[in-house]
Enzyme design. Structure first.
Site, short mmCIF file in Angstrom:
data_model
loop_
_atom_site.label_atom_id
_atom_site.label_comp_id
_atom_site.label_asym_id
_atom_site.label_seq_id
_atom_site.Cartn_x
_atom_site.Cartn_y
_atom_site.Cartn_z
N CYS A 15 35.39 -2.32 -11.63
CA CYS A 15 36.40 -3.31 -11.29
C CYS A 15 37.38 -3.34 -12.46
O CYS A 15 37.15 -2.71 -13.48
CB CYS A 15 35.74 -4.66 -11.07
N CYS A 93 37.07 -3.44 -6.39
CA CYS A 93 38.34 -4.17 -6.30
C CYS A 93 39.46 -3.17 -6.07
O CYS A 93 39.36 -2.01 -6.45
CB CYS A 93 38.59 -5.03 -7.52
N CYS A 101 40.80 7.11 -12.68
CA CYS A 101 39.46 6.91 -13.25
C CYS A 101 39.12 8.06 -14.18
O CYS A 101 39.65 9.16 -14.04
CB CYS A 101 38.42 6.84 -12.14
#
Length: 180
Positions: A15, A93, A101
């Site tokens: 998140c 989220c 990422c």
């Protein structure tokens, strides 16, 4: 992938702030009555707040789920060479789902299980509590569905589709309920 009591699968919940949703998911996935001991769960954030939201701790404690060791941390802790190899990575989220990422070692399966941010609710303390309970219920159900999958019998492609379905089916039901 073959989860056993001796070798649980590593799961990372991501998140942005790592103070509410991902923390709830980490604790629940590590809780044997929910996930059957199949997983060793972790959580992290792209921009961790540094503190766990007290309502997240309260919701977990009221459910008799351990909060020992929970802390807000950066996903960089899990991107290094000495980090545990992840089998699964879930973004919980929308913001973290859209951010670039890190590259996860071992090519884990990645799915988006977006959940509305309970810590963003600012209308009243009662509304905040309800938002945290709602988020916890959604995450618990998704983790229970995940834990019930016959992981050893599914191909990687079939497993990816099932993980995506878990996040999408719940999101569709949540959107329908919110519009009613």
């Amino acid at each position: 992938m073959n989860p056993t009591a001796d070798a649980p699968l590593n799961v990372l919940f991501l998140c942005t702030g790592n103070s509410a949703r991902s923390i709830l998911a980490e604790a629940m996935a590590n809780h044997a009555p929910i996930a059957g001991g199949k997983f060793r769960a972790y959580s992290a954030g792209s921009h961790p707040k540094g503190d766990v939201d007290p309502l997240a701790i309260e919701v977990l404690q009221r459910s008799r789920i351990s909060t020992d060791g929970l802390r807000s941390k950066s996903w960089s802790e899990f991107a290094g060479a000495d980090a545990p190899k992840m089998d699964f990575v879930f973004t919980v989220c929308d913001q973290a789902a859209m951010e670039p990422c890190p590259v996860w070692a071992g090519q884990p399966l990645i799915a988006r299980w977006g959940v509305p941010d309970p810590s963003a609710v600012a209308t009243s303390e009662q509304d905040r509590r309800r938002a945290f309970l709602d988020a916890a219920l959604v995450l618990r159900r998704r983790i229970e569905l995940f834990a019930s999958l016959p992981l050893e019998k599914l191909s990687r492609l079939a497993l990816q589709a099932r993980l995506d379905d878990i996040g999408q089916a719940s999101s569709a039901a949540e959107s329908k309920a919110a519009s009613s």
